[in-house]
Enzyme design. Structure first.
Site, PDB file in Angstrom:
ATOM      1  N   GLU A 195     119.584   2.121 -21.254  1.00  0.00           N
ATOM      2  CA  GLU A 195     119.610   3.269 -22.169  1.00  0.00           C
ATOM      3  C   GLU A 195     121.042   3.747 -22.386  1.00  0.00           C
ATOM      4  OE1 GLU A 195     115.249   5.459 -21.512  1.00  0.00           O
ATOM      5  OE2 GLU A 195     117.057   6.349 -20.657  1.00  0.00           O
ATOM      6  N   ALA A 239     116.852  25.486   0.391  1.00  0.00           N
ATOM      7  CA  ALA A 239     115.688  25.851   1.205  1.00  0.00           C
ATOM      8  C   ALA A 239     115.572  24.968   2.441  1.00  0.00           C
ATOM      9  CB  ALA A 239     114.412  25.741   0.381  1.00  0.00           C
ATOM     10  N   HIS A 271      98.109   5.501 -43.541  1.00  0.00           N
ATOM     11  CA  HIS A 271      99.029   4.515 -44.121  1.00  0.00           C
ATOM     12  C   HIS A 271     100.012   5.226 -45.051  1.00  0.00           C
ATOM     13  CE1 HIS A 271     100.417   0.736 -45.854  1.00  0.00           C
ATOM     14  NE2 HIS A 271     100.269   1.291 -47.053  1.00  0.00           N
ATOM     15  N   TYR A 279     116.100   0.631 -16.694  1.00  0.00           N
ATOM     16  CA  TYR A 279     116.002   1.442 -17.911  1.00  0.00           C
ATOM     17  C   TYR A 279     117.160   2.432 -18.056  1.00  0.00           C
ATOM     18  CZ  TYR A 279     114.011   5.449 -15.328  1.00  0.00           C
ATOM     19  OH  TYR A 279     113.822   6.510 -14.472  1.00  0.00           O
TER      20      TYR A 279
END
Length: 467
Positions: free
Chosen positions: A185, A114, A441, A181
């Site tokens: 990773e 575009a 729990h 990160y």
């Protein structure tokens, strides 16, 4: 109801396609222009495929440790081609789903590059030639692309994150440039799959800008995994030799050579605006390539909006999606604004890390008197049953009002747990609110409740010396 407007959304990533669908839901006529594949970087070569591959690495790692549970697995091997094929099937399902959603909502999709001709006209160049689209509003959602550094242009020897997610074979020795990160990773993923991994980072430690207490856990984990992490290091260049690649780095002024078989460059991403024709409507980018917007996602041209990575930090998919919803509402005549107190960040390292709201030092720099509470996963029964006890939940609160200002966590499934923290901050919750909420729990979210209690030195499952 306001008159329906014709809107062109440029880009079909998590900002653009979300915006397009919401526009359609609000009765607008929508055309989406996408130069590559629906879903953008996130679905195709980013968030989704990386997490699929990371899940495979984590499963291999768990199987390798299963003998502690009395489970013996023999003959485990990795079929890289099959793994990449499975990852591609996950991507295909999601991108196909986006296509169906756009179609069902009546959004027209045009494939091609575009260019903005003027404030009401977009030209699209695709494989079938050029076409011109007239519209009332334009939404720019073109995202970002991996950033290369001099001497490490992307190619056969130097991967970007895109190539790292579609390997033909597992590199024996992988050098990662960048300890943020994305680098950690993928570096940790490759280590779990069997590669030897070295990470070089220009700053003094891993994951710059994140909570340092959390980062220390990640750095210890890298050491345990035998990942060689080199801080204060700058990659200078590389040469191909018979035995592999020789990468020249500079560490605190001293030169060093590292041998590897593959380089992965993850020093960041840059907003993509090439060929958009911004100058034709009087728009320009600011360093490092963002288009300025107001809190309604408008640029200085009133009917042109900008969302996602190109609209500014943080460059995160979920932040882009939120901006897309805001822009859609404004175009449809609603008085919506981008008004959020926090944007969560999730990092799929080993262990996982997540953060939302203010860092402790950040709050102090604003003149806020803070108090913190921390609860370790080593004291969590659920974490023990998962054999993942590294890490903790840390809450930063206003000492005077008890309001939760930030939550930073590292440990098992914290990328899921951070949602409760984000909701708490958005709602203006106090640590008392969190502590008084009954948590099921045995579950990992109990660590959030106990960290909230720890702010007032009242945690039950750890001992805190009275002040």
């Amino acid at each position: 109801m306001a008159k329906s407007r014709k809107v062109v959304v440029i880009g079909a990533g998590p900002a653009g396609y979300v915006c397009a669908i919401r526009l359609a839901q609000l009765g607008q006529q929508v055309t989406v222009v996408e130069k590559d594949a629906l879903g953008g970087t996130c679905l195709n070569v980013g968030c989704i495929p990386s997490k699929a591959m990371i899940a495979a690495g984590s499963l291999m790692d768990k199987i390798g440790k299963a003998s502690a549970l009395g489970l013996t697995v023999e003959g485990m091997s990795l079929d890289v081609e099959k793994l990449v094929s499975w990852k591609a099937s996950v991507v295909a399902k999601l991108t196909g789903g986006v296509g169906i959603l756009l179609k069902n909502h009546g959004c027209e999709v045009v494939y091609g590059a575009a260019t903005i001709v003027d404030k009401n006209t977009v030209s699209v160049t695709g494989k079938d030639g050029k076409q011109t689209i007239q519209c009332d509003d334009i939404v720019i959602a073109t995202g970002s692309v991996p950033l290369a550094i001099p001497g490490f242009e992307f190619g056969e020897s130097v991967w970007s994150s895109t190539e790292a997610l579609a390997p033909k074979a597992l590199p024996k020795r992988l050098l990662v440039i960048g300890g943020g990160y994305i680098g950690l990773e993928l570096g940790m993923m490759y280590r779990k799959l069997g590669s030897e991994v070295t990470v070089v980072e220009a700053t003094a430690g891993a994951l710059p800008g994140q909570d340092r207490d959390c980062v220390k856990v990640i750095e210890r984990s890298m050491k345990k995994m035998k990942i060689d992490f080199i801080a204060n290091a700058f990659a200078k260049g590389y040469e191909a030799k018979k035995k592999g690649l020789e990468v020249r780095i500079e560490v605190e002024g001293k030169s060093r050579v590292i041998e590897c078989d593959q380089i992965l460059c993850t020093v960041g991403r840059k907003p993509f605006s090439e060929g958009l024709g911004l100058d034709k409507v009087g728009l320009s980018t600011e360093k490092p390539g963002f288009i300025p917007v107001d809190d309604q996602m408008r640029t200085k041209v009133p009917n042109i909006y900008c969302i996602g990575d190109i609209a500014g930090q943080p460059m995160l998919a979920h932040k882009g999606s939120k901006e897309g919803l805001v822009a859609a509402a404004v175009i449809a005549g609603q008085n919506e604004r981008y008004d959020v107190r926090c944007v969560p960040a999730v990092i799929f390292t080993a262990p996982e890390m997540a953060s939302v709201g203010m860092l402790e030092d950040e709050a102090k720099s604003k003149g806020i008197e803070v108090v913190t509470g921390q609860f370790p996963f080593a004291a969590s029964g659920r974490a023990m049953s998962l054999m993942e006890t590294d890490g903790f939940v840390k809450i930063v609160a206003d000492a005077k009002t008890d309001e939760v200002l930030g939550v930073h966590m590292v440990g098992p499934e914290v990328t899921e747990l951070v949602a409760e923290a984000a909701l708490a901050i958005e709602m203006g919750a106090t640590t008392e609110d969190l502590a008084r909420t009954i948590h099921a729990h045995p579950t990992l979210p109990e660590a959030m409740m106990e960290a909230a209690e720890a702010v007032h030195r009242m945690a039950v499952h750890i001992y805190q010396k009275p002040e």
